[in-house]
Enzyme design. Structure first.
Site, PDB file in Angstrom:
ATOM      1  N   CYS A  88      26.282 134.961  48.419  1.00  0.00           N
ATOM      2  CA  CYS A  88      27.479 135.457  47.736  1.00  0.00           C
ATOM      3  C   CYS A  88      27.288 136.930  47.369  1.00  0.00           C
ATOM      4  O   CYS A  88      26.276 137.293  46.742  1.00  0.00           O
ATOM      5  CB  CYS A  88      27.687 134.621  46.471  1.00  0.00           C
ATOM      6  N   ASN A 121      39.942 113.480  55.470  1.00  0.00           N
ATOM      7  CA  ASN A 121      39.257 114.288  56.475  1.00  0.00           C
ATOM      8  C   ASN A 121      39.177 115.748  56.054  1.00  0.00           C
ATOM      9  O   ASN A 121      40.033 116.242  55.311  1.00  0.00           O
ATOM     10  CB  ASN A 121      39.970 114.171  57.828  1.00  0.00           C
ATOM     11  N   GLY A 149      42.870 104.754  60.402  1.00  0.00           N
ATOM     12  CA  GLY A 149      41.508 105.174  60.736  1.00  0.00           C
ATOM     13  C   GLY A 149      40.586 105.371  59.565  1.00  0.00           C
ATOM     14  O   GLY A 149      39.852 106.356  59.502  1.00  0.00           O
ATOM     15  N   THR A 150      40.644 104.435  58.601  1.00  0.00           N
ATOM     16  CA  THR A 150      39.695 104.535  57.501  1.00  0.00           C
ATOM     17  C   THR A 150      39.002 103.197  57.281  1.00  0.00           C
ATOM     18  O   THR A 150      39.621 102.136  57.354  1.00  0.00           O
ATOM     19  CB  THR A 150      40.362 105.005  56.196  1.00  0.00           C
ATOM     20  N   SER A 151      37.697 103.285  57.010  1.00  0.00           N
ATOM     21  CA  SER A 151      36.913 102.055  56.802  1.00  0.00           C
ATOM     22  C   SER A 151      37.121 101.529  55.391  1.00  0.00           C
ATOM     23  O   SER A 151      36.725 100.421  55.066  1.00  0.00           O
ATOM     24  CB  SER A 151      35.421 102.350  57.027  1.00  0.00           C
ATOM     25  N   TYR A 193      26.616 121.527  58.630  1.00  0.00           N
ATOM     26  CA  TYR A 193      28.055 121.812  58.473  1.00  0.00           C
ATOM     27  C   TYR A 193      28.532 122.888  59.439  1.00  0.00           C
ATOM     28  O   TYR A 193      29.671 122.863  59.899  1.00  0.00           O
ATOM     29  CB  TYR A 193      28.368 122.170  57.013  1.00  0.00           C
ATOM     30  N   HIS A 232      38.984 115.217  50.170  1.00  0.00           N
ATOM     31  CA  HIS A 232      37.547 115.512  50.236  1.00  0.00           C
ATOM     32  C   HIS A 232      37.269 116.947  50.674  1.00  0.00           C
ATOM     33  O   HIS A 232      36.185 117.238  51.176  1.00  0.00           O
ATOM     34  CB  HIS A 232      36.862 114.527  51.196  1.00  0.00           C
TER      35      HIS A 232
HETATM   36  C1  BV8 Z   1      33.249 110.267  43.090  1.00  0.00           C
HETATM   37  C2  BV8 Z   1      33.271 115.032  52.684  1.00  0.00           C
HETATM   38  C3  BV8 Z   1      33.056 110.311  40.719  1.00  0.00           C
HETATM   39  C4  BV8 Z   1      31.916 115.512  53.080  1.00  0.00           C
HETATM   40  C5  BV8 Z   1      33.047 112.681  52.063  1.00  0.00           C
HETATM   41  C6  BV8 Z   1      33.489 103.529  42.847  1.00  0.00           C
HETATM   42  C7  BV8 Z   1      34.310 104.453  42.207  1.00  0.00           C
HETATM   43  C8  BV8 Z   1      34.054 105.818  42.297  1.00  0.00           C
HETATM   44  C9  BV8 Z   1      32.968 106.278  43.062  1.00  0.00           C
HETATM   45  C10 BV8 Z   1      32.156 105.365  43.698  1.00  0.00           C
HETATM   46  C11 BV8 Z   1      32.417 104.012  43.595  1.00  0.00           C
HETATM   47  N1  BV8 Z   1      31.451 103.367  44.322  1.00  0.00           N
HETATM   48  C12 BV8 Z   1      30.636 104.277  44.889  1.00  0.00           C
HETATM   49  C13 BV8 Z   1      31.030 105.493  44.511  1.00  0.00           C
HETATM   50  C14 BV8 Z   1      30.365 106.732  44.906  1.00  0.00           C
HETATM   51  C15 BV8 Z   1      30.869 107.290  46.233  1.00  0.00           C
HETATM   52  C16 BV8 Z   1      31.201 106.247  47.264  1.00  0.00           C
HETATM   53  O1  BV8 Z   1      32.355 105.849  47.406  1.00  0.00           O
HETATM   54  N2  BV8 Z   1      30.198 105.821  48.020  1.00  0.00           N
HETATM   55  C17 BV8 Z   1      30.428 104.878  49.096  1.00  0.00           C
HETATM   56  C18 BV8 Z   1      29.588 105.277  50.292  1.00  0.00           C
HETATM   57  C19 BV8 Z   1      30.109 103.502  48.565  1.00  0.00           C
HETATM   58  N3  BV8 Z   1      32.027 108.117  46.005  1.00  0.00           N
HETATM   59  C20 BV8 Z   1      31.810 109.395  45.647  1.00  0.00           C
HETATM   60  O2  BV8 Z   1      30.719 109.874  45.438  1.00  0.00           O
HETATM   61  C21 BV8 Z   1      33.060 110.249  45.490  1.00  0.00           C
HETATM   62  N4  BV8 Z   1      33.001 110.923  44.213  1.00  0.00           N
HETATM   63  O3  BV8 Z   1      33.538 109.109  43.080  1.00  0.00           O
HETATM   64  O4  BV8 Z   1      33.090 111.046  41.927  1.00  0.00           O
HETATM   65  C22 BV8 Z   1      31.640 109.828  40.575  1.00  0.00           C
HETATM   66  C23 BV8 Z   1      30.647 110.774  40.414  1.00  0.00           C
HETATM   67  C24 BV8 Z   1      29.321 110.315  40.254  1.00  0.00           C
HETATM   68  C25 BV8 Z   1      29.022 108.949  40.324  1.00  0.00           C
HETATM   69  C26 BV8 Z   1      30.044 108.001  40.530  1.00  0.00           C
HETATM   70  C27 BV8 Z   1      31.370 108.445  40.665  1.00  0.00           C
HETATM   71  C28 BV8 Z   1      33.102 111.344  46.543  1.00  0.00           C
HETATM   72  C29 BV8 Z   1      33.317 110.745  47.900  1.00  0.00           C
HETATM   73  C30 BV8 Z   1      33.589 111.860  48.921  1.00  0.00           C
HETATM   74  C31 BV8 Z   1      32.386 112.046  49.801  1.00  0.00           C
HETATM   75  N5  BV8 Z   1      32.706 113.007  50.854  1.00  0.00           N
HETATM   76  N6  BV8 Z   1      33.352 113.597  52.969  1.00  0.00           N
HETATM   77  C32 BV8 Z   1      31.731 115.428  54.562  1.00  0.00           C
HETATM   78  O5  BV8 Z   1      32.661 115.030  55.307  1.00  0.00           O
HETATM   79  O6  BV8 Z   1      30.623 115.806  54.997  1.00  0.00           O
HETATM   80  S1  BV8 Z   1      33.143 111.050  52.453  1.00  0.00           S
HETATM   81  C33 BV8 Z   1      33.435 110.792  54.105  1.00  0.00           C
HETATM   82  O7  BV8 Z   1      33.775 109.407  54.182  1.00  0.00           O
HETATM   83  C34 BV8 Z   1      34.618 111.496  54.727  1.00  0.00           C
HETATM   84  O8  BV8 Z   1      35.467 112.168  53.848  1.00  0.00           O
HETATM   85  C35 BV8 Z   1      35.369 110.316  55.364  1.00  0.00           C
HETATM   86  O9  BV8 Z   1      36.675 110.579  55.644  1.00  0.00           O
HETATM   87  C36 BV8 Z   1      35.178 109.366  54.277  1.00  0.00           C
HETATM   88  C37 BV8 Z   1      35.631 107.972  54.425  1.00  0.00           C
HETATM   89  O10 BV8 Z   1      35.212 107.490  55.643  1.00  0.00           O
HETATM   90  P1  BV8 Z   1      36.363 107.169  56.718  1.00  0.00           P
HETATM   91  O11 BV8 Z   1      37.288 108.325  56.775  1.00  0.00           O
HETATM   92  O12 BV8 Z   1      36.938 105.848  56.386  1.00  0.00           O
HETATM   93  O13 BV8 Z   1      35.530 107.187  58.041  1.00  0.00           O
HETATM   94  P2  BV8 Z   1      34.575 106.005  58.577  1.00  0.00           P
HETATM   95  O14 BV8 Z   1      33.727 106.528  59.675  1.00  0.00           O
HETATM   96  O15 BV8 Z   1      33.960 105.322  57.397  1.00  0.00           O
HETATM   97  O16 BV8 Z   1      35.599 104.965  59.219  1.00  0.00           O
HETATM   98  C38 BV8 Z   1      36.285 105.343  60.399  1.00  0.00           C
HETATM   99  C39 BV8 Z   1      37.305 104.259  60.608  1.00  0.00           C
HETATM  100  O17 BV8 Z   1      38.124 104.651  61.704  1.00  0.00           O
HETATM  101  C40 BV8 Z   1      36.673 102.927  60.958  1.00  0.00           C
HETATM  102  O18 BV8 Z   1      37.323 101.901  60.225  1.00  0.00           O
HETATM  103  C41 BV8 Z   1      36.960 102.788  62.462  1.00  0.00           C
HETATM  104  O19 BV8 Z   1      37.169 101.431  62.815  1.00  0.00           O
HETATM  105  C42 BV8 Z   1      38.244 103.561  62.601  1.00  0.00           C
HETATM  106  N7  BV8 Z   1      38.478 104.158  63.918  1.00  0.00           N
HETATM  107  C43 BV8 Z   1      37.570 104.562  64.843  1.00  0.00           C
HETATM  108  N8  BV8 Z   1      38.221 105.067  65.925  1.00  0.00           N
HETATM  109  C44 BV8 Z   1      39.559 104.985  65.643  1.00  0.00           C
HETATM  110  C45 BV8 Z   1      39.717 104.417  64.368  1.00  0.00           C
HETATM  111  N9  BV8 Z   1      40.918 104.202  63.811  1.00  0.00           N
HETATM  112  C46 BV8 Z   1      42.009 104.554  64.534  1.00  0.00           C
HETATM  113  N10 BV8 Z   1      41.935 105.117  65.769  1.00  0.00           N
HETATM  114  C47 BV8 Z   1      40.734 105.337  66.354  1.00  0.00           C
HETATM  115  N11 BV8 Z   1      40.672 105.889  67.586  1.00  0.00           N
HETATM  116 ZN    ZN Z   2      28.538 133.707  43.566  1.00  0.00          ZN
END
Ligand code: BV8
Ligand code: ZN
Length: 258
Positions: free
Chosen positions: A165, A113, A205-207, A78, A130
């Protein structure tokens, strides 16, 4: 959505979309890592761009379990990403989004983001679903931690021990939402309400694979909003009335929003 509503890079933007922006009274711009790609910040899943996760295992680094297992590895990762954000500049996509507020009565940015490029471009209503990488807190007591005095860099393995801390001695963690952690309730509620009240949502820009954030275009569409997706690739959740502008945000948004 029929192919008429998919506009490829280089094609003319239909007047209908210019009108949708010009006539909107409440626009929600929903962004993912792709909006910062042209600022040089790695996305998460773009295979061909050596995306962040392809070089690291998110389940190892972006989880509380991963942090507890190896705080120095996660804190070092990070720290490197924080440096990348601080050296990055807003790109024309961020600037076009910020300028929209001059034309539309109400604009909200709802972002997945953790960078501050929307704010640095001038957007003043930004909700981070996030968290924010420039904020940190104690893993144990939650006290905010001030990083301004920190200058240490990760070592050659990318490792750096997190600061402690002052109040309780706990390890400092980044102020982001990790996988398996709940999103901030107030932020998610605000985002959902914005989605169902807006008359235009522009999803940039989100997948669309990270939940629950990925759901947001659905309630917007279901409550009658026009949804426009801006992405070089067609996202998975595209509804019947949606439009898709295929191509980079830095090219499309200045044409669509300014
Ligand atoms: C949670 C911070 C409750 C950290 C991130 C169903 C319901 C609820 C939860 C889940 C569910 N199924 C699965 C889950 C669990 C999980 C999840 O979703 N997993 C996925 C992988 C399947 N979700 C969670 O854990 C969330 N919490 O639900 O709590 C809970 C608790 C316990 C158990 C169950 C539920 C928390 C999710 C947050 C995680 N933190 N980030 C860090 O950054 O280090 S996620 C991370 O992914 C970022 O925040 C990022 O923004 C986010 C999403 O990705 P994208 O932004 O879409 O980025 P990506 O690279 O994927 O895509 C880029 C896109 O841009 C592409 O489409 C590309 O084509 C396009 N692109 C590229 N260049 C360009 C462009 N577009 C335009 N212009 C360009 N030039
Ligand atoms: Zn503390």
């Amino acid at each position: 959505m029929n192919d008429r509503q998919t506009i490829s890079a280089g094609e003319t933007l239909p007047d209908q979309l210019h009108d949708a922006v010009g006539n909107a009274s409440y626009v929600v711009v929903f962004t993912g890592a792709g909006v910062s790609a042209e600022s040089g910040i790695a996305t998460f899943r773009d295979a061909e761009k050596a995306a962040l996760w392809s070089r690291f295992d998110p389940m190892q680094l972006a989880t509380a379990e991963g942090f507890l297992a190896d705080p120095a590895m996660v804190w070092g990762w990070y720290t490197a990403r924080r440096r990348q954000v601080m050296q990055a500049l807003p790109n024309p996509a961020h600037e076009a989004i910020a300028s929209l507020a001059e034309r539309v009565p109400r604009v909200e940015v709802i972002t997945q983001n953790i960078d501050d490029l929307h704010e640095r471009a001038g957007s003043d209503r930004v909700t981070h679903l996030h968290g924010e990488i420039l904020k940190s807190r104690c893993f144990d007591c939650g006290a905010p931690q001030d990083l301004s005095a920190l200058s240490q860099e990760p070592d050659e393995q990318g490792r750096l021990e997190p600061p402690r801390c002052a109040a309780c001695g706990g390890a400092t963690r980044p102020g982001v939402v990790w996988f398996g952690e709940m999103l901030p309730e107030e932020a998610m509620n605000h985002a959902y309400n914005a989605a169902i009240q807006c008359d235009l949502m522009i999803s940039v820009g989100t997948s669309g694979v990270v939940y629950p954030a990925a759901e947001l275009p659905q309630p917007a569409h279901d409550n009658g909003a026009q949804v426009i997706h801006v992405n070089p690739e067609r996202p998975p959740l595209v509804c019947e009335r949606d439009w898709c502008l295929l191509g980079p945000a830095g090219s499309w948004l200045p044409r669509l929003l300014v």
